[in-house]
Design a protein around this motif. Sequence first.
Motif, mmCIF file in Angstrom:
data_model
loop_
_atom_site.group_PDB
_atom_site.id
_atom_site.type_symbol
_atom_site.label_atom_id
_atom_site.label_comp_id
_atom_site.label_asym_id
_atom_site.label_seq_id
_atom_site.Cartn_x
_atom_site.Cartn_y
_atom_site.Cartn_z
ATOM 1 N N ASP A 82 0.821 -1.209 0.000
ATOM 2 C CA ASP A 82 0.000 0.000 0.000
ATOM 3 C C ASP A 82 0.860 1.265 0.000
ATOM 4 O OD1 ASP A 82 -2.695 1.184 0.156
ATOM 5 O OD2 ASP A 82 -1.981 1.955 2.075
ATOM 6 N N GLY A 83 2.025 1.197 0.618
ATOM 7 C CA GLY A 83 2.907 2.359 0.643
ATOM 8 C C GLY A 83 3.899 2.397 -0.506
ATOM 9 N N ARG A 84 3.834 1.391 -1.406
ATOM 10 C CA ARG A 84 4.789 1.333 -2.518
ATOM 11 C C ARG A 84 4.086 0.975 -3.822
ATOM 12 N NH1 ARG A 84 10.716 -0.431 -0.984
ATOM 13 N NH2 ARG A 84 10.887 0.994 -2.741
ATOM 14 N N LYS A 85 2.889 1.487 -3.998
ATOM 15 C CA LYS A 85 2.098 1.127 -5.174
ATOM 16 C C LYS A 85 2.745 1.562 -6.479
ATOM 17 C CE LYS A 85 -2.395 1.075 -2.868
ATOM 18 N NZ LYS A 85 -3.739 1.693 -2.776
ATOM 19 N N ARG A 86 3.611 2.537 -6.417
ATOM 20 C CA ARG A 86 4.277 3.001 -7.633
ATOM 21 C C ARG A 86 5.296 1.986 -8.136
ATOM 22 N NH1 ARG A 86 8.936 6.159 -8.647
ATOM 23 N NH2 ARG A 86 8.784 7.406 -10.553
ATOM 24 N N ASP A 87 5.820 1.166 -7.227
ATOM 25 C CA ASP A 87 6.937 0.286 -7.568
ATOM 26 C C ASP A 87 6.614 -1.203 -7.529
ATOM 27 O OD1 ASP A 87 8.660 2.542 -7.749
ATOM 28 O OD2 ASP A 87 8.927 2.525 -5.575
ATOM 29 N N VAL A 88 5.464 -1.570 -6.989
ATOM 30 C CA VAL A 88 5.177 -2.988 -6.763
ATOM 31 C C VAL A 88 3.786 -3.346 -7.278
ATOM 32 C CG1 VAL A 88 5.017 -4.824 -5.037
ATOM 33 C CG2 VAL A 88 6.628 -2.935 -4.698
ATOM 34 N N VAL A 89 3.691 -4.515 -7.890
ATOM 35 C CA VAL A 89 2.401 -5.103 -8.265
ATOM 36 C C VAL A 89 2.163 -6.288 -7.331
ATOM 37 C CG1 VAL A 89 1.109 -6.356 -10.033
ATOM 38 C CG2 VAL A 89 2.542 -4.408 -10.685
ATOM 39 N N LEU A 90 1.024 -6.300 -6.671
ATOM 40 C CA LEU A 90 0.629 -7.430 -5.818
ATOM 41 C C LEU A 90 -0.652 -8.011 -6.385
ATOM 42 C CD1 LEU A 90 0.824 -9.190 -3.241
ATOM 43 C CD2 LEU A 90 -0.497 -7.413 -2.061
#
Length: 211
Positions: free
Chosen positions: A157-165
């Motif tokens: 949630d705090g790294r949505k720019r860099d991570v796809v979950l």
Amino acid sequence: MGKNRRQERLQQRRSQPSTPAAASARPAPKPVPAWRHTIDQWGGPWIIVAGVAVLAFIGWIAWVNRPVGVSSKGLMGEAVQIAASGHVTSPSELQIPEGVPPAGGPHYVNPLPGGVYDQPVDDGRVIHSLEHGLIWITYKPGAISDAQLKELLDLVDGRKRDVVLSPRPENKDALVATSWGRRLVIKPGDMKTVKDFISTNLNRSPEPAVR
């Protein structure tokens, strides 16, 4: 006698020349600068407003795509051989390995934005995201607990720019972290390894930091 003097003064006043009008004493108007004529020709103050808006937009784009620090540590995960990485249009042209998420290869033109997805995503789009340096965290539905999933959600949630979950039913393992050319199976609940993988492998790809 007094009446005659008043008449003399009145005649003297009438005989005196009148002073020029106040308007004739005003200074000549200053010439308008050439730049003002140019602005008026292009639409007046609105052209300035439009110019400021364009510069602000360019600045915002530059900030969104600002370079992100790249780790100097050794890449984490198993190395995956990638033969080609061009754009394709058909699912049959993708090179998807069985039982594991792809870590590179041919992909679709439009990358998938980073973020949390509660449904399986298109492998062909995520491969393009990996090429741009994103990290892909996939989990097998039903193979991790609700508490473990919440930990992943809170982290991403705090790294949505860099991570796809996203969930990926095709996975044979419960939790897998993937970057361009690297893949790591992680024990569910081992959030330290997930964090380390993200910080170490982020943006270590052919087209890093493109979002």
